[in-house]
Scaffold this motif. Structure first.
Motif, PDB file in Angstrom:
ATOM      1  N   HIS A  57     -11.274 -42.477  -9.395  1.00 59.99           N
ATOM      2  CA  HIS A  57     -12.706 -42.583  -9.103  1.00 59.99           C
ATOM      3  C   HIS A  57     -13.091 -44.007  -8.725  1.00 59.99           C
ATOM      4  CE1 HIS A  57     -17.052 -42.670  -9.879  1.00 59.99           C
ATOM      5  NE2 HIS A  57     -16.995 -41.430  -9.439  1.00 59.99           N
ATOM      6  N   HIS A  58     -12.546 -44.978  -9.430  1.00 58.97           N
ATOM      7  CA  HIS A  58     -12.916 -46.379  -9.227  1.00 58.97           C
ATOM      8  C   HIS A  58     -12.475 -46.925  -7.867  1.00 58.97           C
ATOM      9  CE1 HIS A  58      -8.784 -46.442 -10.536  1.00 58.97           C
ATOM     10  NE2 HIS A  58      -8.676 -47.708 -10.213  1.00 58.97           N
ATOM     11  N   CYS A  59     -11.519 -46.294  -7.237  1.00 56.31           N
ATOM     12  CA  CYS A  59     -11.016 -46.789  -5.950  1.00 56.31           C
ATOM     13  C   CYS A  59     -11.272 -45.794  -4.822  1.00 56.31           C
ATOM     14  CB  CYS A  59      -9.536 -47.121  -6.056  1.00 56.31           C
ATOM     15  SG  CYS A  59      -8.522 -45.721  -6.570  1.00 56.31           S
ATOM     16  N   ARG A  60     -12.145 -44.843  -5.053  1.00 55.75           N
ATOM     17  CA  ARG A  60     -12.398 -43.787  -4.067  1.00 55.75           C
ATOM     18  C   ARG A  60     -12.846 -44.350  -2.715  1.00 55.75           C
ATOM     19  NH1 ARG A  60     -16.223 -39.287  -6.099  1.00 55.75           N
ATOM     20  NH2 ARG A  60     -14.502 -39.142  -7.539  1.00 55.75           N
ATOM     21  N   ASP A  61     -13.767 -45.316  -2.723  1.00 53.24           N
ATOM     22  CA  ASP A  61     -14.251 -45.876  -1.458  1.00 53.24           C
ATOM     23  C   ASP A  61     -13.134 -46.620  -0.723  1.00 53.24           C
ATOM     24  OD1 ASP A  61     -16.751 -44.834  -1.963  1.00 53.24           O
ATOM     25  OD2 ASP A  61     -17.573 -46.721  -2.718  1.00 53.24           O
ATOM     26  N   ALA A  62     -12.343 -47.385  -1.458  1.00 52.68           N
ATOM     27  CA  ALA A  62     -11.232 -48.118  -0.845  1.00 52.68           C
ATOM     28  C   ALA A  62     -10.190 -47.143  -0.292  1.00 52.68           C
ATOM     29  CB  ALA A  62     -10.597 -49.060  -1.861  1.00 52.68           C
ATOM     30  N   LEU A  63      -9.929 -46.067  -1.032  1.00 61.11           N
ATOM     31  CA  LEU A  63      -8.990 -45.059  -0.543  1.00 61.11           C
ATOM     32  C   LEU A  63      -9.510 -44.400   0.736  1.00 61.11           C
ATOM     33  CD1 LEU A  63      -7.890 -43.306  -3.842  1.00 61.11           C
ATOM     34  CD2 LEU A  63      -6.432 -44.614  -2.305  1.00 61.11           C
ATOM     35  N   ALA A  64     -10.784 -44.053   0.740  1.00 61.18           N
ATOM     36  CA  ALA A  64     -11.370 -43.406   1.915  1.00 61.18           C
ATOM     37  C   ALA A  64     -11.272 -44.317   3.132  1.00 61.18           C
ATOM     38  CB  ALA A  64     -12.819 -43.030   1.636  1.00 61.18           C
ATOM     39  N   GLU A  65     -11.529 -45.599   2.929  1.00 60.58           N
ATOM     40  CA  GLU A  65     -11.444 -46.546   4.039  1.00 60.58           C
ATOM     41  C   GLU A  65     -10.003 -46.709   4.516  1.00 60.58           C
ATOM     42  OE1 GLU A  65     -12.140 -51.272   4.842  1.00 60.58           O
ATOM     43  OE2 GLU A  65     -13.400 -50.277   3.365  1.00 60.58           O
ATOM     44  N   ARG A  66      -9.100 -46.894   3.585  1.00 57.55           N
ATOM     45  CA  ARG A  66      -7.688 -47.129   3.927  1.00 57.55           C
ATOM     46  C   ARG A  66      -7.047 -45.888   4.564  1.00 57.55           C
ATOM     47  NH1 ARG A  66      -4.078 -50.142   5.898  1.00 57.55           N
ATOM     48  NH2 ARG A  66      -2.074 -50.157   4.888  1.00 57.55           N
ATOM     49  N   LEU A  67      -7.487 -44.707   4.137  1.00 61.22           N
ATOM     50  CA  LEU A  67      -6.882 -43.467   4.612  1.00 61.22           C
ATOM     51  C   LEU A  67      -7.659 -42.820   5.761  1.00 61.22           C
ATOM     52  CD1 LEU A  67      -5.833 -41.957   1.167  1.00 61.22           C
ATOM     53  CD2 LEU A  67      -4.369 -43.111   2.848  1.00 61.22           C
ATOM     54  N   ARG A  68      -8.641 -43.523   6.285  1.00 61.79           N
ATOM     55  CA  ARG A  68      -9.418 -42.978   7.401  1.00 61.79           C
ATOM     56  C   ARG A  68      -8.471 -42.619   8.548  1.00 61.79           C
ATOM     57  NH1 ARG A  68     -13.184 -46.875   8.194  1.00 61.79           N
ATOM     58  NH2 ARG A  68     -14.459 -45.879   6.603  1.00 61.79           N
ATOM     59  N   GLY A  69      -8.552 -41.385   9.000  1.00 60.74           N
ATOM     60  CA  GLY A  69      -7.710 -40.916  10.093  1.00 60.74           C
ATOM     61  C   GLY A  69      -6.337 -40.424   9.659  1.00 60.74           C
ATOM     62  N   VAL A  70      -6.007 -40.584   8.384  1.00 66.43           N
ATOM     63  CA  VAL A  70      -4.711 -40.136   7.865  1.00 66.43           C
ATOM     64  C   VAL A  70      -4.850 -38.690   7.405  1.00 66.43           C
ATOM     65  CG1 VAL A  70      -2.988 -40.483   6.053  1.00 66.43           C
ATOM     66  CG2 VAL A  70      -4.033 -42.461   7.178  1.00 66.43           C
ATOM     67  N   ARG A  71      -3.929 -37.854   7.800  1.00 69.63           N
ATOM     68  CA  ARG A  71      -3.976 -36.443   7.405  1.00 69.63           C
ATOM     69  C   ARG A  71      -2.979 -36.095   6.317  1.00 69.63           C
ATOM     70  NH1 ARG A  71      -4.524 -33.079  12.987  1.00 69.63           N
ATOM     71  NH2 ARG A  71      -6.747 -33.472  13.258  1.00 69.63           N
ATOM     72  N   ARG A  72      -1.919 -36.896   6.205  1.00 71.20           N
ATOM     73  CA  ARG A  72      -0.845 -36.562   5.265  1.00 71.20           C
ATOM     74  C   ARG A  72      -0.214 -37.852   4.772  1.00 71.20           C
ATOM     75  NH1 ARG A  72       0.407 -31.942   5.853  1.00 71.20           N
ATOM     76  NH2 ARG A  72       1.586 -31.011   4.206  1.00 71.20           N
ATOM     77  N   VAL A  73       0.093 -37.878   3.460  1.00 76.22           N
ATOM     78  CA  VAL A  73       0.760 -39.039   2.866  1.00 76.22           C
ATOM     79  C   VAL A  73       1.982 -38.578   2.075  1.00 76.22           C
ATOM     80  CG1 VAL A  73      -1.361 -40.405   2.667  1.00 76.22           C
ATOM     81  CG2 VAL A  73      -0.628 -38.996   0.736  1.00 76.22           C
ATOM     82  N   ALA A  74       2.927 -39.488   1.923  1.00 73.23           N
ATOM     83  CA  ALA A  74       4.071 -39.267   1.041  1.00 73.23           C
ATOM     84  C   ALA A  74       3.739 -39.950  -0.276  1.00 73.23           C
ATOM     85  CB  ALA A  74       5.332 -39.862   1.637  1.00 73.23           C
ATOM     86  N   PHE A  75       3.977 -39.257  -1.374  1.00 76.96           N
ATOM     87  CA  PHE A  75       3.675 -39.786  -2.705  1.00 76.96           C
ATOM     88  C   PHE A  75       4.947 -39.757  -3.547  1.00 76.96           C
ATOM     89  CE2 PHE A  75       2.407 -38.902  -7.153  1.00 76.96           C
ATOM     90  CZ  PHE A  75       1.824 -40.129  -7.420  1.00 76.96           C
ATOM     91  N   VAL A  76       5.273 -40.902  -4.130  1.00 76.60           N
ATOM     92  CA  VAL A  76       6.446 -41.024  -4.988  1.00 76.60           C
ATOM     93  C   VAL A  76       5.958 -40.990  -6.433  1.00 76.60           C
ATOM     94  CG1 VAL A  76       8.456 -42.434  -5.550  1.00 76.60           C
ATOM     95  CG2 VAL A  76       7.562 -42.418  -3.210  1.00 76.60           C
ATOM     96  N   PRO A  77       6.187 -39.901  -7.165  1.00 75.98           N
ATOM     97  CA  PRO A  77       5.559 -39.689  -8.468  1.00 75.98           C
ATOM     98  C   PRO A  77       6.301 -40.265  -9.676  1.00 75.98           C
ATOM     99  CG  PRO A  77       6.732 -37.723  -7.842  1.00 75.98           C
ATOM    100  CD  PRO A  77       6.872 -38.699  -6.693  1.00 75.98           C
ATOM    101  N   TYR A  78       7.182 -41.221  -9.477  1.00 74.27           N
ATOM    102  CA  TYR A  78       8.019 -41.688 -10.576  1.00 74.27           C
ATOM    103  C   TYR A  78       7.301 -42.547 -11.605  1.00 74.27           C
ATOM    104  CZ  TYR A  78      11.659 -40.099  -7.388  1.00 74.27           C
ATOM    105  OH  TYR A  78      12.428 -39.356  -6.557  1.00 74.27           O
ATOM    106  N   ALA A  79       6.101 -43.018 -11.331  1.00 73.33           N
ATOM    107  CA  ALA A  79       5.396 -43.894 -12.273  1.00 73.33           C
ATOM    108  C   ALA A  79       4.689 -43.121 -13.390  1.00 73.33           C
ATOM    109  CB  ALA A  79       4.378 -44.764 -11.548  1.00 73.33           C
ATOM    110  N   GLY A  80       4.589 -41.822 -13.269  1.00 76.30           N
ATOM    111  CA  GLY A  80       3.917 -41.033 -14.299  1.00 76.30           C
ATOM    112  C   GLY A  80       4.684 -41.059 -15.609  1.00 76.30           C
ATOM    113  N   VAL A  81       3.994 -41.412 -16.666  1.00 74.17           N
ATOM    114  CA  VAL A  81       4.623 -41.472 -17.984  1.00 74.17           C
ATOM    115  C   VAL A  81       4.299 -40.179 -18.733  1.00 74.17           C
ATOM    116  CG1 VAL A  81       4.720 -42.717 -20.172  1.00 74.17           C
ATOM    117  CG2 VAL A  81       4.401 -43.975 -18.032  1.00 74.17           C
ATOM    118  N   GLY A  82       5.319 -39.405 -19.010  1.00 74.65           N
ATOM    119  CA  GLY A  82       5.117 -38.169 -19.755  1.00 74.65           C
ATOM    120  C   GLY A  82       4.490 -37.051 -18.940  1.00 74.65           C
ATOM    121  N   VAL A  83       4.473 -37.206 -17.619  1.00 75.00           N
ATOM    122  CA  VAL A  83       3.903 -36.186 -16.740  1.00 75.00           C
ATOM    123  C   VAL A  83       5.009 -35.708 -15.800  1.00 75.00           C
ATOM    124  CG1 VAL A  83       2.170 -35.721 -14.971  1.00 75.00           C
ATOM    125  CG2 VAL A  83       1.662 -37.352 -16.788  1.00 75.00           C
ATOM    126  N   PRO A  84       5.233 -34.407 -15.737  1.00 73.41           N
ATOM    127  CA  PRO A  84       6.235 -33.909 -14.784  1.00 73.41           C
ATOM    128  C   PRO A  84       5.866 -34.317 -13.357  1.00 73.41           C
ATOM    129  CG  PRO A  84       5.596 -32.182 -16.313  1.00 73.41           C
ATOM    130  CD  PRO A  84       4.655 -33.325 -16.528  1.00 73.41           C
TER     131      PRO A  84
END
Length: 72
Positions: free
Chosen positions: A22-49
């Motif tokens: 929530h705190h970075c929603r505006d920055a994300l929207a600006e940075r991802l403007r025009g982007v339709r798909r992203v690759a996400f590397v989920p290894y930083a999650g602690v205790g989350v599959p």
């Protein structure tokens, strides 16, 4: 053809009220403007599959019109 590769790193995912991305929603929207798909590397999650973590990110980015491909 050259791919447009960009990297976005966040050091925290929750604001003081515990809201996810929530705190970075505006920055994300600006940075991802025009982007339709992203690759996400989920290894930083602690205790989350990895799949659950990727689903959480996909849910957060869906209102921005961005799909998430988990890389794991």
């Amino acid at each position: 053809m050259t791919a447009d590769l960009r990297l976005l790193l966040l050091s925290n995912s929750r604001d003081p009220q515990g809201r996810y991305l929530h705190h970075c929603r505006d920055a994300l929207a600006e940075r991802l403007r025009g982007v339709r798909r992203v690759a996400f590397v989920p290894y930083a999650g602690v205790g989350v599959p990895w799949d659950a973590y990727a689903a959480r990110v996909a849910e957060a980015l869906a209102p921005l019109g961005v799909a998430v491909d988990a890389v794991h």
